[in-house]
Design a protein around this motif. Sequence first.
Motif, PDB file in Angstrom:
ATOM      1  N   HIS A  70      33.786  -1.387 -63.696  1.00  0.00           N
ATOM      2  CA  HIS A  70      32.636  -2.293 -63.639  1.00  0.00           C
ATOM      3  C   HIS A  70      33.049  -3.657 -63.085  1.00  0.00           C
ATOM      4  O   HIS A  70      32.350  -4.250 -62.255  1.00  0.00           O
ATOM      5  N   LEU A  71      34.197  -4.170 -63.573  1.00  0.00           N
ATOM      6  CA  LEU A  71      34.668  -5.489 -63.144  1.00  0.00           C
ATOM      7  C   LEU A  71      34.821  -5.553 -61.635  1.00  0.00           C
ATOM      8  O   LEU A  71      34.355  -6.504 -60.987  1.00  0.00           O
ATOM      9  N   TYR A  72      35.473  -4.558 -61.048  1.00  0.00           N
ATOM     10  CA  TYR A  72      35.693  -4.594 -59.604  1.00  0.00           C
ATOM     11  C   TYR A  72      34.395  -4.400 -58.826  1.00  0.00           C
ATOM     12  O   TYR A  72      34.198  -5.007 -57.762  1.00  0.00           O
ATOM     13  N   GLU A  73      33.482  -3.604 -59.350  1.00  0.00           N
ATOM     14  CA  GLU A  73      32.215  -3.412 -58.644  1.00  0.00           C
ATOM     15  C   GLU A  73      31.375  -4.688 -58.634  1.00  0.00           C
ATOM     16  O   GLU A  73      30.829  -5.062 -57.594  1.00  0.00           O
ATOM     17  N   VAL A  74      31.312  -5.385 -59.783  1.00  0.00           N
ATOM     18  CA  VAL A  74      30.472  -6.590 -59.834  1.00  0.00           C
ATOM     19  C   VAL A  74      31.157  -7.780 -59.196  1.00  0.00           C
ATOM     20  O   VAL A  74      30.533  -8.839 -59.019  1.00  0.00           O
ATOM     21  N   SER A  75      32.456  -7.639 -58.828  1.00  0.00           N
ATOM     22  CA  SER A  75      33.201  -8.738 -58.208  1.00  0.00           C
ATOM     23  C   SER A  75      33.462  -8.518 -56.726  1.00  0.00           C
ATOM     24  O   SER A  75      33.971  -9.419 -56.054  1.00  0.00           O
ATOM     25  N   ASP A  76      33.137  -7.343 -56.219  1.00  0.00           N
ATOM     26  CA  ASP A  76      33.368  -6.997 -54.818  1.00  0.00           C
ATOM     27  C   ASP A  76      32.163  -7.429 -53.988  1.00  0.00           C
ATOM     28  O   ASP A  76      31.063  -6.897 -54.162  1.00  0.00           O
ATOM     29  N   PRO A  77      32.335  -8.406 -53.094  1.00  0.00           N
ATOM     30  CA  PRO A  77      31.177  -8.911 -52.347  1.00  0.00           C
ATOM     31  C   PRO A  77      30.523  -7.868 -51.446  1.00  0.00           C
ATOM     32  O   PRO A  77      29.400  -8.077 -50.984  1.00  0.00           O
ATOM     33  N   PHE A  78      31.201  -6.733 -51.215  1.00  0.00           N
ATOM     34  CA  PHE A  78      30.618  -5.688 -50.365  1.00  0.00           C
ATOM     35  C   PHE A  78      30.004  -4.548 -51.183  1.00  0.00           C
ATOM     36  O   PHE A  78      29.500  -3.587 -50.608  1.00  0.00           O
ATOM     37  N   HIS A  79      30.047  -4.668 -52.496  1.00  0.00           N
ATOM     38  CA  HIS A  79      29.492  -3.611 -53.345  1.00  0.00           C
ATOM     39  C   HIS A  79      28.044  -3.951 -53.708  1.00  0.00           C
ATOM     40  O   HIS A  79      27.710  -5.119 -53.917  1.00  0.00           O
ATOM     41  N   HIS A  80      27.206  -2.918 -53.801  1.00  0.00           N
ATOM     42  CA  HIS A  80      25.783  -3.175 -54.073  1.00  0.00           C
ATOM     43  C   HIS A  80      25.557  -3.749 -55.474  1.00  0.00           C
ATOM     44  O   HIS A  80      24.497  -4.327 -55.737  1.00  0.00           O
ATOM     45  N   ARG A  81      26.570  -3.641 -56.354  1.00  0.00           N
ATOM     46  CA  ARG A  81      26.415  -4.190 -57.709  1.00  0.00           C
ATOM     47  C   ARG A  81      26.973  -5.609 -57.821  1.00  0.00           C
ATOM     48  O   ARG A  81      27.015  -6.168 -58.918  1.00  0.00           O
ATOM     49  N   TYR A  82      27.372  -6.200 -56.714  1.00  0.00           N
ATOM     50  CA  TYR A  82      27.998  -7.524 -56.794  1.00  0.00           C
ATOM     51  C   TYR A  82      27.110  -8.493 -57.578  1.00  0.00           C
ATOM     52  O   TYR A  82      25.908  -8.604 -57.333  1.00  0.00           O
ATOM     53  N   GLY A  83      27.733  -9.218 -58.506  1.00  0.00           N
ATOM     54  CA  GLY A  83      27.025 -10.230 -59.287  1.00  0.00           C
ATOM     55  C   GLY A  83      26.284  -9.695 -60.493  1.00  0.00           C
ATOM     56  O   GLY A  83      25.766 -10.491 -61.293  1.00  0.00           O
ATOM     57  N   GLN A  84      26.233  -8.378 -60.675  1.00  0.00           N
ATOM     58  CA  GLN A  84      25.509  -7.811 -61.817  1.00  0.00           C
ATOM     59  C   GLN A  84      26.451  -7.749 -63.027  1.00  0.00           C
ATOM     60  O   GLN A  84      26.859  -6.688 -63.489  1.00  0.00           O
ATOM     61  N   HIS A  85      26.786  -8.915 -63.540  1.00  0.00           N
ATOM     62  CA  HIS A  85      27.766  -9.025 -64.614  1.00  0.00           C
ATOM     63  C   HIS A  85      27.253  -8.381 -65.900  1.00  0.00           C
ATOM     64  O   HIS A  85      26.042  -8.286 -66.128  1.00  0.00           O
ATOM     65  N   LEU A  86      28.180  -7.955 -66.721  1.00  0.00           N
ATOM     66  CA  LEU A  86      27.842  -7.290 -67.969  1.00  0.00           C
ATOM     67  C   LEU A  86      27.558  -8.308 -69.069  1.00  0.00           C
ATOM     68  O   LEU A  86      28.032  -9.448 -69.038  1.00  0.00           O
ATOM     69  N   SER A  87      26.813  -7.872 -70.053  1.00  0.00           N
ATOM     70  CA  SER A  87      26.553  -8.710 -71.216  1.00  0.00           C
ATOM     71  C   SER A  87      27.719  -8.604 -72.201  1.00  0.00           C
ATOM     72  O   SER A  87      28.582  -7.719 -72.097  1.00  0.00           O
ATOM     73  N   LYS A  88      27.731  -9.496 -73.161  1.00  0.00           N
ATOM     74  CA  LYS A  88      28.752  -9.418 -74.211  1.00  0.00           C
ATOM     75  C   LYS A  88      28.699  -8.058 -74.911  1.00  0.00           C
ATOM     76  O   LYS A  88      29.737  -7.421 -75.145  1.00  0.00           O
ATOM     77  N   ALA A  89      27.498  -7.597 -75.261  1.00  0.00           N
ATOM     78  CA  ALA A  89      27.362  -6.325 -75.973  1.00  0.00           C
ATOM     79  C   ALA A  89      27.880  -5.170 -75.133  1.00  0.00           C
ATOM     80  O   ALA A  89      28.538  -4.248 -75.652  1.00  0.00           O
TER      81      ALA A  89
END
Length: 605
Positions: A70-89
């Motif tokens: 998840h970390l690499y997907e939400v941090s990869d500027p070329f991934h469609h999930r970029y920026g979709q950070h996870l919640s604490k829960a």
Amino acid sequence: MKFFTSCLLAVTLASRSIALPRTDGAYNFQLRESITPPRGWQRLSAAPADHIIHLRIGLPQSRFDELEKHLYEVSDPFHHRYGQHLSKAEVDALVAPKKQSLDLVDEWLASFGLGEQDFYRSSAKDWVTIRVPISVAEKMLNTKYHVWKYGETDDHLIRTTDYSLPDHLNEHVELIQPTTIFARWSKMKATFHLDKDIFEEIPIAKFVSSTSQDLGLADGVTVVDPSCNATVTIRCLQQLYKTGNYKPRASEKNSIGISSYLEEFVNEQDLKTFYLEQRPDAINSTFTFISVNDGLNNQTLDEAGMEANLDAQFAFGLSFPTPAIAYSTAGRPPFNPDILTPLNTNEPYADWLDYVLSHENPPLTISTSYGESEQTVPEDYARRVCAGIAQLGARGVSVLFSSGDFGVGDGIEDPDSHTCFTNDDRNITRFMPTFPASCPFATAVGGTNDIPEVAVFFSGGGFSDYFQRPRYQAHAVENYLDNLPYGIYEGKFNKAFPDVAALGRRFRIWWRGKPMSIGGTSASAPAFAAVVALLNDVLLSQNKKPLGFLNPWLYATGFSGLNDIMIGNNPGCGTPGFNATVGWDPITGLGTPNFEKMRKLLPKN
């Protein structure tokens, strides 16, 4: 963090109907770890049986591989999930241990008279912390603790060089500390780079020159006052890194934090004096102070922290009016054998991680200028701390660390005088990477010097012995290695650091009511963090997500917004260290920030 337990085990047992502790023979113990004491530590005596120790028990994080994905997907500027950070829960659920692990560890602790009321559990329940006398810890771990002293200093630790666990817990406990960890968690040695006029009352006007003498840099655009080669101020950084014309617009959504340890705290009067001199529009601003484990904040001027003041004055000053948070975490590993009262032998950095991960909204950018030689931190412990940094990244937090202030190890180029030796029976020369800067989920910040910038000689950098090189570094680091002569460097090419850099000398701060000049990557990290906070402001003002874990973006496209540093080296361990060169290098990473270029390269999330 509070522990509701008696200091006397006898009182605890008398007050509860819990089984008495088993004898050592009741368990089949299996050796979990055995180390050679790090160089410089001398064993003095057996640890006092009634000394209270806080044992941190790390349970396996059941789905950390998923969290990393998840970390690499939400941090990869070329991934469609970029920026979709996870919640604490969501993060807690991914690192929570399995129920069987929780139950078995609870049963084991209960056999020593310890119940739920004696535990502190981390937010995800992946850490259990207990407070017990040394005599009980020795039975639980089938070991002996001793008092150790470091060299000619007054630093003492209570540690063991090996410990065991009941064999039925083998798959259910990853590590227990403090046992074999001899790290001193030092602040970066900024005090080693003080300028000679440290206490001289020098008016700031001395360093302000006519704009007709401004330094025009090689890009033909950047103009910096020549006074910045004598002393670095907020104005210098604004000019050099091109933040001066930007007016933050999303302060209500943004935040920046610094973390302090070893009795350090930000002095409010020094900060106001600094603002009056260098950032007058911030003079009436405030910051949020957060005490972790009763961290100090007594505001006595003669006890103000040099490191904490440096971090706050430049991180908060350069990013103003971004809301600011200053943490002060109490507790340090050293134990004073002359004091018989129970002392906190916890590792304060892990305490801070527990605290910040337990809260819903940590600062979006956090700068830390503390660390230790990687080899003094047991590898399993280093990996767990690094996993905590990954959890912050998955939640959208940018975590930055100073890369160190001793080049590739000890800052000594003389091959007959260096002190870089492995912590094992081989006792061979080895570069000494700095942790947590070497963690692949953190952004490590090296240092530069002068304008135009060159790599500063003390900038920490090199290659981790613990962590494999992450895929985001593959291309940049391989290009460097292709042109690197082997010999003294061979076999040192795992995860590389630093990732970026910023100025690291002659920062003018206020400390204990007086101006002083200070240097170190302690200055570089908060300066770069402030630029990151301003980049977050750009994103948040457009209703976009914050940058979070920076490195995948920096190595993919963000590097084009950095000033490449191509001169300098970082000697140490009897060698000249590494050279700065075109592109990435192990002294200044990808380079120093150019805010105007970087904001144009921000991901379009």
